[in-house]
Design an enzyme around this catalytic site. Sequence first.
Site, PDB file in Angstrom:
ATOM      1  N   CYS A 199       0.823  -1.196   0.000  1.00 50.72           N
ATOM      2  CA  CYS A 199       0.000   0.000   0.000  1.00 50.72           C
ATOM      3  C   CYS A 199       0.871   1.266   0.000  1.00 50.72           C
ATOM      4  O   CYS A 199       1.555   1.541  -0.974  1.00 50.72           O
ATOM      5  CB  CYS A 199      -0.975  -0.034   1.168  1.00 50.72           C
ATOM      6  SG  CYS A 199      -2.373   1.093   0.979  1.00 50.72           S
ATOM      7  N   PHE A 200       0.885   2.038   1.064  1.00 53.94           N
ATOM      8  CA  PHE A 200       1.757   3.210   1.156  1.00 53.94           C
ATOM      9  C   PHE A 200       3.206   2.793   0.961  1.00 53.94           C
ATOM     10  O   PHE A 200       3.997   3.509   0.338  1.00 53.94           O
ATOM     11  CB  PHE A 200       1.569   3.874   2.525  1.00 53.94           C
ATOM     12  CG  PHE A 200       1.994   5.317   2.586  1.00 53.94           C
ATOM     13  CD1 PHE A 200       1.118   6.328   2.220  1.00 53.94           C
ATOM     14  CD2 PHE A 200       3.253   5.669   3.026  1.00 53.94           C
ATOM     15  CE1 PHE A 200       1.505   7.664   2.287  1.00 53.94           C
ATOM     16  CE2 PHE A 200       3.650   6.994   3.101  1.00 53.94           C
ATOM     17  CZ  PHE A 200       2.766   8.002   2.727  1.00 53.94           C
TER      18      PHE A 200
ATOM     19  N   PHE B   7      -4.200   7.172  -3.641  1.00 53.65           N
ATOM     20  CA  PHE B   7      -3.079   7.574  -4.485  1.00 53.65           C
ATOM     21  C   PHE B   7      -2.510   6.329  -5.154  1.00 53.65           C
ATOM     22  O   PHE B   7      -2.720   5.211  -4.687  1.00 53.65           O
ATOM     23  CB  PHE B   7      -1.992   8.262  -3.668  1.00 53.65           C
ATOM     24  CG  PHE B   7      -2.421   9.578  -3.071  1.00 53.65           C
ATOM     25  CD1 PHE B   7      -2.150  10.774  -3.714  1.00 53.65           C
ATOM     26  CD2 PHE B   7      -3.112   9.624  -1.862  1.00 53.65           C
ATOM     27  CE1 PHE B   7      -2.547  11.994  -3.179  1.00 53.65           C
ATOM     28  CE2 PHE B   7      -3.512  10.828  -1.312  1.00 53.65           C
ATOM     29  CZ  PHE B   7      -3.231  12.015  -1.979  1.00 53.65           C
TER      30      PHE B   7
ATOM     31  N   HIS C  57      -3.718  -4.979   0.207  1.00 49.96           N
ATOM     32  CA  HIS C  57      -3.457  -5.452   1.560  1.00 49.96           C
ATOM     33  C   HIS C  57      -3.491  -6.983   1.602  1.00 49.96           C
ATOM     34  O   HIS C  57      -4.567  -7.578   1.737  1.00 49.96           O
ATOM     35  CB  HIS C  57      -4.507  -4.902   2.525  1.00 49.96           C
ATOM     36  CG  HIS C  57      -4.382  -3.442   2.803  1.00 49.96           C
ATOM     37  ND1 HIS C  57      -4.487  -2.910   4.071  1.00 49.96           N
ATOM     38  CD2 HIS C  57      -4.152  -2.397   1.989  1.00 49.96           C
ATOM     39  CE1 HIS C  57      -4.342  -1.594   4.017  1.00 49.96           C
ATOM     40  NE2 HIS C  57      -4.145  -1.264   2.748  1.00 49.96           N
TER      41      HIS C  57
ATOM     42  N   GLU D 152      -2.675  -8.925   3.938  1.00 50.68           N
ATOM     43  CA  GLU D 152      -3.123  -9.448   5.233  1.00 50.68           C
ATOM     44  C   GLU D 152      -4.648  -9.528   5.296  1.00 50.68           C
ATOM     45  O   GLU D 152      -5.207 -10.286   6.095  1.00 50.68           O
ATOM     46  CB  GLU D 152      -2.569  -8.589   6.376  1.00 50.68           C
ATOM     47  CG  GLU D 152      -3.344  -7.352   6.725  1.00 50.68           C
ATOM     48  CD  GLU D 152      -3.309  -6.287   5.637  1.00 50.68           C
ATOM     49  OE1 GLU D 152      -4.235  -5.451   5.590  1.00 50.68           O
ATOM     50  OE2 GLU D 152      -2.358  -6.284   4.818  1.00 50.68           O
TER      51      GLU D 152
END
Length: 378
Positions: free
Chosen positions: A256-257, A301, A347, A349
């Site tokens: 992600c980020f 983003f 993600h 997880e």
Amino acid sequence: MSSRAPAILVLEDGRVFRGEAYGSVGETFGEAVFSTGMTGYQETLTDPSYYGQVVAQTAPQIGNTGINDEDDESRRIWVAGYVVRDPSRITSNWRAKRGLEDELAAQGIVGICGVDTRALTRHLREVGAMRVGISSRSTDADTLLARVKASPEMAGANLVDAVTTAEPYTYEAVGDTRYTVAALDLGIKRNTPRRLAERGITTTVFPADSDAETLLAGNPDAVFLSNGPGDPATADHQVSVTRKLLQRRVPVFGICFGNQILGRALGLGTYKLKYGHRGINQPVLDRLTRKVEITAHNHGFALAPPKSGEFFETEFGRVQVSHVCLNDDVVEGLTCLDVPAYSVQYHPEAAGGPHDADYLFDRLTALIDNNEGAKADA
């Protein structure tokens, strides 16, 4: 059921939705987004990636299973506000300890119910994510709109420091420790170190402002770059740290980020999506296996695709755009071919959500093993 205070939701473009207070009575501002998850609202609310966002649930009824003490993904609820159509009048689950609305009120989360979330979602899809305000103090739309327009925008927002851990902590492996990982906490979810622990990995989680020397002081086998909120264009420190890790050939895995940070370290830019990917049903193609995964997302983003297409050259060698979203061709993952690093935008997880991408944690252990073998041969 007790009577509710009237409430109002006003979008930045002047669109108004009226309903009733849900959770805490008050006023709140943030970025209006929608999540398509049909389950897992507790994990959504406690995901630090949602910090600064007012989340509208597209599932029509929310709150059926209440709140338990096991499924929180962090220490608190992070959403700036909450929008639901039909709040469940009862809580029905053997694990529930309290009702969702009671938990929202206890944590001061301002919400609104009785809203046509289908109409709201369609509007955001057509116009784009934007600033929003919810108020159950005053229902004057013009006054609230002025305050919405004066509130901070998500573009350019540096939110990582607000959600990261204040001090390092360690999550022990299940059974014997096979590997150790240093995790840079940009808004990490609890299920990530759990997934790593299942594979014999002991994870030490570090604050977001940690430098490379701090992360590597314990001689970890790899470094993990977590998910998190805000604009990745503001994460210059974390990009610099990642570049140092790549220079030292330390195995790196980002989600992600963290995917955006790795991409920036490799020379890619970032941009704001029109309305983002949020939910547990996004189809992503893994180009390495040719499999399509149904994945959990929360990002507004994305990485700008390289001009050369699937493969591109960097100062750290060749890189492949290894994953791509089948809905809109957004870059969903990178794999470095000459240094030990990879990342995905979603993600793996998946709490809550599908576990199609759980193999990515196995890919980390394989990367560590291959890197150790390469060092032994050198």
